[in-house]
Design a protein around this motif. Sequence first.
Motif, PDB file in Angstrom:
ATOM      1  N   SER A 197       2.416   3.052  -4.534  1.00 36.28           N
ATOM      2  CA  SER A 197       3.192   4.208  -4.074  1.00 36.28           C
ATOM      3  C   SER A 197       4.687   3.948  -4.167  1.00 36.28           C
ATOM      4  O   SER A 197       5.454   4.380  -3.315  1.00 36.28           O
ATOM      5  CB  SER A 197       2.800   4.544  -2.627  1.00 36.28           C
ATOM      6  N   TYR A 213       4.807   4.688   2.013  1.00 35.36           N
ATOM      7  CA  TYR A 213       3.584   4.194   2.654  1.00 35.36           C
ATOM      8  C   TYR A 213       3.374   4.975   3.951  1.00 35.36           C
ATOM      9  O   TYR A 213       4.128   5.907   4.270  1.00 35.36           O
ATOM     10  CB  TYR A 213       3.681   2.692   2.912  1.00 35.36           C
ATOM     11  N   VAL A 221      -3.250   6.272   0.920  1.00 33.47           N
ATOM     12  CA  VAL A 221      -2.072   6.614   0.116  1.00 33.47           C
ATOM     13  C   VAL A 221      -2.483   6.516  -1.348  1.00 33.47           C
ATOM     14  O   VAL A 221      -2.888   5.448  -1.817  1.00 33.47           O
ATOM     15  CB  VAL A 221      -0.885   5.676   0.406  1.00 33.47           C
ATOM     16  N   SER A 223      -1.634   7.682  -5.564  1.00 34.06           N
ATOM     17  CA  SER A 223      -0.602   8.106  -6.512  1.00 34.06           C
ATOM     18  C   SER A 223      -1.225   8.319  -7.874  1.00 34.06           C
ATOM     19  O   SER A 223      -2.113   7.568  -8.292  1.00 34.06           O
ATOM     20  CB  SER A 223       0.493   7.033  -6.606  1.00 34.06           C
ATOM     21  N   VAL A 228       2.228  11.790  -4.948  1.00 31.17           N
ATOM     22  CA  VAL A 228       1.742  10.818  -3.972  1.00 31.17           C
ATOM     23  C   VAL A 228       1.161  11.614  -2.808  1.00 31.17           C
ATOM     24  O   VAL A 228       1.809  12.518  -2.276  1.00 31.17           O
ATOM     25  CB  VAL A 228       2.864   9.892  -3.472  1.00 31.17           C
TER      26      VAL A 228
END
Length: 816
Positions: A197, A213, A221, A223, A228
């Motif tokens: 991320s 984060y 999390v 991406s 994201v």
Amino acid sequence: MKLLNNTMKNFIIFFILLFSSTNLCAQLPLQLWDFAPTNTRMYFPEKLGKAQEFHIQTDYHFLRFNSHDLKFTQFRSVAPFEKKHKMEQLVDKVDLNLMTMYLEYNGEKFKVIRGEGTADYMGEWVEGGKFYQRRFIDGLRLEDGPLFEFGLEIASWADAFSFTLTYEESFLPEDEMKLYIEFDFPEEMYKVSKSSSNVVTVEGRHEMIWELYSDNSENLVRSNGTQVVIEGNLSHKSLSALFKVRHAFQRNDEVIVVVATDKNTPFDRLQAYRDIQKQATVVKLSGNMEPKFGMERTKLILHNPSDTEQMERFIFEKTDHVKDITGGALILRDKDGYPTGIPIQISKNWHNDYYTRYEGPWIRGYTILAIPPRQTVELELTRVTGFWGNLPAVSHSQLSLSSWGKKHPTSHQLWEETAVGAFGESICYEPYGGSTQSMITDVRPLFVQSTKENIPEPYKYNWTPNVGGGDFLRFYGLKGHLRKIKEIKVEYKRNCPNLSEVIYKGKTEDGEADYKLTTFLIRSNDYLRAYYHVELEVNETIDFNRLAIAQFGSETYAFSHENNFAYGNENGVFLDIENEREKEGYSLQNIDAPGAAPWVSMHNAENQLPGKYGTWANRGLVLREWKSIIDGKLIDPQFSTYVHFSKKINKNVTLVELNLPAHIRSLHKGDKIDAVIELCVLPNEADSYYGDNQVFKEFIKKEANTWKPMYREAYQNTLQVNLKKGKLVRRTPLMIEAENDEVVVDLSNGLGYVPITISGISNYKDFKAIITRNGDFINLREQEKFGNDYWQTDFDTESRTWQVTYSIPMDVKIEP
């Protein structure tokens, strides 16, 4: 497992350090001051009531957020050469929509939007200052979804920021629901790692890596290269998206280890922990001190176990049973008690009238420290409230309005409170005027108590009556409407404990002129004094119907009703009359203000709350410096009196103004206004003063409630400076630059305690200052109480030198 091993290793190191100081550095490393130049600024680009967005500008990033539409419209890094750029050089012409928030229920997503009737509210300014900004927007709801209420917190350090979506309902649904925060970064403007991320912002040739984060290990999390997504369970009641700069010098698997101990009996170990959501180490203060007259001392041992320099953001926090919260100085000292000049932002809140997640009482100090590799540093966090040594401590802090008063579209914005001691507010400021349309709000006299047997207030060392109101560069347009100052950015030069100095910079409503107001508050033992340096630089023609360079009280905030007005200069009084208030408007105008120290007195004030307060106060001002140029010529200042109907007290009151000559109705490119004004708040009943300044006590017994206290202030407190070594930098308040770390100066013709700041010192505790009064030696240690607690140290970030401020006693004591 590696993190666990590092934690165990650091804990063992600090177990040893608790019982041994042989490894502690004798000389503090210069890296401790690396983040002293930090400035975070949150501001509105337009006047309140018109603004729909706010900006956050730091040394590392620039953010724009549209509160009205709940849109994150711009995120960019700030290159080193851009730190002092003007706003218009940072703002993109195109508004993006970088962030969207959702609640997911049964596979369907419901977007978080502004609630009905709340779109014009900018959210509340929870905290703000040199190191940290925080804003909260409440009243959010779901678009075509369940009737839940949400809030959004937006917070920013210099090198980190966050968005936290909060669930504001008291109950939790039994059904499983998820919260989402999604960021969409256009690939032509940002680089986003697919495997992590990391977001790299690209500004021309400048790149900065930001880590994105969340605060909970259970949150996901993800991406995909341009987007994201952060996902978390609603049961956590919040979801955070955290951004921080990846500093080239810092390793992510090592952290500074912190041990905090109460230095007052019983020497308890204090809680110090890493708060992931706040992206800082929080140290919980004990509050172990005598109210008003005591000192809280916290021993801080900071250890960097790594091979690289490490920095950490710190929050020193007290959130329950906060003693004497109306005043409070936070000072970082070395282990020998010498103030270091490492700055600390002070934010606080004592309001608890309405429930909010930020209700008081609480006080927090913010700073950022860098520790060299493999080094251990010992510092002391010192907190005083009422007194620093044997004189009251000055403090300038941001006061949160959370849980105070009902909200309206422009309320609950930046509010700042200054105090001499911890006896209630001294002077409050509202830079954007969201509630009062006035820069100065509450103003309260110092060291006065009730003179009425049946009315106890004001008590000693407690709140005193509000005689407030005031403003600067108050323009009225050709049609008579008030023109506000916008884009106000705050610079905190020094905030405690001998002298405060805070600068407010902005622009006139249509950008015609640059506005700058520098505020000072000094400590003394007689009465309240503040200084204001007012500056305006005109860039294009600005027309007006009226202009008050300074106005006390103000047309939108006036609490006092003085029956008499007088003016003069250092040679005496020119006029002393009863105020005429039959009709609104100017009653006296074009009053010349000649001489070295023109002054005005507003005295014989009526007690506006006789059922509550047993005494009141008078006000006055002295024009200390004047360098205003119009059409290339130095022009003369003017005083005037203006009659205004005060809704606060339901009667006509007289305001005093500092003006240009009345025939001037426009300013043009190159024109400048430059004035230094002193405000005094004086007891108007001789018996009400309980301070320990015997000279003033004897004087006020004879001359209370007349113009003579202001004449005395103008004449006898015009400081005479005989400089023998050093360079004069500023006369009001006095600043002298050291020559080879040495200053030799003799002072005369002063009142109470006057501040003197020595600048250009190469070391915060190794310098020579020889300060005499009328040729006689002054024993400044008479002000000391707990040790090394009578001077103030600040760090000059531009020259990377130190400045030390002393309070010099100038009254000749009366022998018994």
